[in-house]
Scaffold this motif. Structure first.
Motif, PDB file in Angstrom:
ATOM      1  N   ILE A 148       2.475  11.418  -8.021  1.00  0.00           N
ATOM      2  CA  ILE A 148       2.653  10.448  -9.110  1.00  0.00           C
ATOM      3  C   ILE A 148       1.886   9.150  -8.868  1.00  0.00           C
ATOM      4  CG2 ILE A 148       4.809   9.435  -8.242  1.00  0.00           C
ATOM      5  CD1 ILE A 148       5.702   9.513 -11.287  1.00  0.00           C
ATOM      6  N   LEU A 149       1.722   8.759  -7.616  1.00  0.00           N
ATOM      7  CA  LEU A 149       1.010   7.518  -7.306  1.00  0.00           C
ATOM      8  C   LEU A 149      -0.468   7.842  -7.074  1.00  0.00           C
ATOM      9  CD1 LEU A 149       3.600   5.840  -4.910  1.00  0.00           C
ATOM     10  CD2 LEU A 149       3.266   5.447  -7.381  1.00  0.00           C
ATOM     11  N   ARG A 150      -1.156   8.105  -8.168  1.00  0.00           N
ATOM     12  CA  ARG A 150      -2.574   8.456  -8.083  1.00  0.00           C
ATOM     13  C   ARG A 150      -3.321   7.787  -9.226  1.00  0.00           C
ATOM     14  NH1 ARG A 150      -2.648  14.833  -9.070  1.00  0.00           N
ATOM     15  NH2 ARG A 150      -2.331  14.660  -6.859  1.00  0.00           N
ATOM     16  N   ARG A 198       0.862  -1.189   0.000  1.00  0.00           N
ATOM     17  CA  ARG A 198       0.000   0.000   0.000  1.00  0.00           C
ATOM     18  C   ARG A 198       0.897   1.237   0.000  1.00  0.00           C
ATOM     19  NH1 ARG A 198      -5.107   1.048   0.939  1.00  0.00           N
ATOM     20  NH2 ARG A 198      -6.229   0.115   2.505  1.00  0.00           N
ATOM     21  N   SER A 199       0.611   2.176  -0.899  1.00  0.00           N
ATOM     22  CA  SER A 199       1.491   3.336  -1.058  1.00  0.00           C
ATOM     23  C   SER A 199       1.084   4.561  -0.246  1.00  0.00           C
ATOM     24  CB  SER A 199       1.570   3.731  -2.535  1.00  0.00           C
ATOM     25  OG  SER A 199       0.320   4.200  -2.990  1.00  0.00           O
ATOM     26  N   GLU A 200      -0.191   4.688   0.082  1.00  0.00           N
ATOM     27  CA  GLU A 200      -0.668   5.905   0.728  1.00  0.00           C
ATOM     28  C   GLU A 200       0.080   6.186   2.034  1.00  0.00           C
ATOM     29  OE1 GLU A 200      -4.124   4.453  -1.760  1.00  0.00           O
ATOM     30  OE2 GLU A 200      -2.716   3.504  -0.409  1.00  0.00           O
ATOM     31  N   GLY A 201       0.472   7.467   2.177  1.00  0.00           N
ATOM     32  CA  GLY A 201       1.135   7.907   3.398  1.00  0.00           C
ATOM     33  C   GLY A 201       2.579   7.446   3.541  1.00  0.00           C
ATOM     34  N   ARG A 202       3.157   6.889   2.491  1.00  0.00           N
ATOM     35  CA  ARG A 202       4.531   6.385   2.563  1.00  0.00           C
ATOM     36  C   ARG A 202       5.409   7.088   1.549  1.00  0.00           C
ATOM     37  NH1 ARG A 202       4.500   0.032   2.676  1.00  0.00           N
ATOM     38  NH2 ARG A 202       6.559   0.461   3.507  1.00  0.00           N
ATOM     39  N   THR A 203       6.694   7.104   1.837  1.00  0.00           N
ATOM     40  CA  THR A 203       7.665   7.618   0.878  1.00  0.00           C
ATOM     41  C   THR A 203       8.608   6.490   0.500  1.00  0.00           C
ATOM     42  OG1 THR A 203       9.095   8.396   2.655  1.00  0.00           O
ATOM     43  CG2 THR A 203       7.565   9.996   1.725  1.00  0.00           C
TER      44      THR A 203
END
Length: 169
Positions: A144-146, A50-55
Motif C-alpha cells: 500500500i505504501l508505494r 521513512r516507511s521502507e522496511g518498517r511495519t
C-alpha cells in the motif's frame, strides 16, 4: 465536494491538522499538531518518517488533502491528482507523553515519476479507495505504501506565491 487545506511541506511542525484514525474500534476525526516526539529523546520533532522496511501495526492515520506544495530551490510547486479528486497522506500518530502532545507524522516513500524531478522522496499518497486498507491494516506496508503510477499527479509551478495555508478547491 470536499475542500481540504493545502498541505505545505515546510509548514511549522506544530501546525494543527485534522487526521482520521481508528481508536477503540471507531473511526474518528481529531485535530492534532504535526510532529512526533523523537524516540531518541532529542529536541527536534519528526514530521515525516521513512516507511521502507518498517511495519506500522497500530496508530495508523490518514491526513486528508486535495493538493500539496513543495519548495524546490527558489520555486514553489503545487501537486494534485490529475483527476481532481482529494486523497490522503498515510501517517502515524502517538499519544501524548512526557510533556509532548498527541501528534502525528506522515510516512514517506520514493517519489513517483511526476514528483521525482522536484524531489527524490514524497509523502505517501493514498487514494480514497485505499483509506480503510491503511487504517485497518488490510494490506502489507510494501503493497500500500508505494508510488502511484506516472501521470497520476498534476504539477503546477507557483510563481511568486508565498507558502501559506489556504483552502484548495
Amino acid at each position: 465536494m470536499m475542500n481540504a487545506k493545502v498541505f505545505q511541506s515546510d509548514a511549522p511542525l506544530d501546525e494543527r491538522r485534522v487526521i482520521i484514525r481508528r481508536r477503540d474500534g471507531d473511526v474518528e476525526m481529531v485535530e492534532v499538531p504535526w510532529g512526533l516526539r523523537p524516540l531518541d529523546g532529542g529536541l527536534r520533532a519528526a514530521n515525516v518518517v521513512r516507511s521502507e522496511g518498517r511495519t506500522f501495526l497500530t496508530h495508523r492515520c490518514l491526513v486528508p488533502a486535495s493538493e500539496f506544495r513543495h519548495r524546490s530551490g527558489a520555486r514553489n510547486f503545487c501537486f494534485s491528482l490529475k483527476n481532481g479528486d482529494w486523497f490522503y497522506f498515510a501517517g502515524i500518530w502517538r499519544q501524548a507523553s512526557h510533556g509532548w502532545p498527541e501528534a502525528y507524522a506522515i510516512l514517506t516513500i520514493e517519489a513517483n515519476a511526476d514528483i521525482a524531478p522536484y524531489h527524490d522522496r514524497q509523502m505517501a499518497v493514498l487514494t480514497r479507495d485505499q483509506q480503510m486498507d491503511w487504517l485497518d491494516g488490510l494490506l502489507p506496508e510494501e503493497e500500500i505504501l508505494r508510488s502511484l503510477p506516472a501521470g497520476t499527479f498534476r504539477v503546477k509551478p507557483l510563481s511568486n506565491v508565498p507558502f501559506q495555508s489556504s483552502l484548495a478547491v
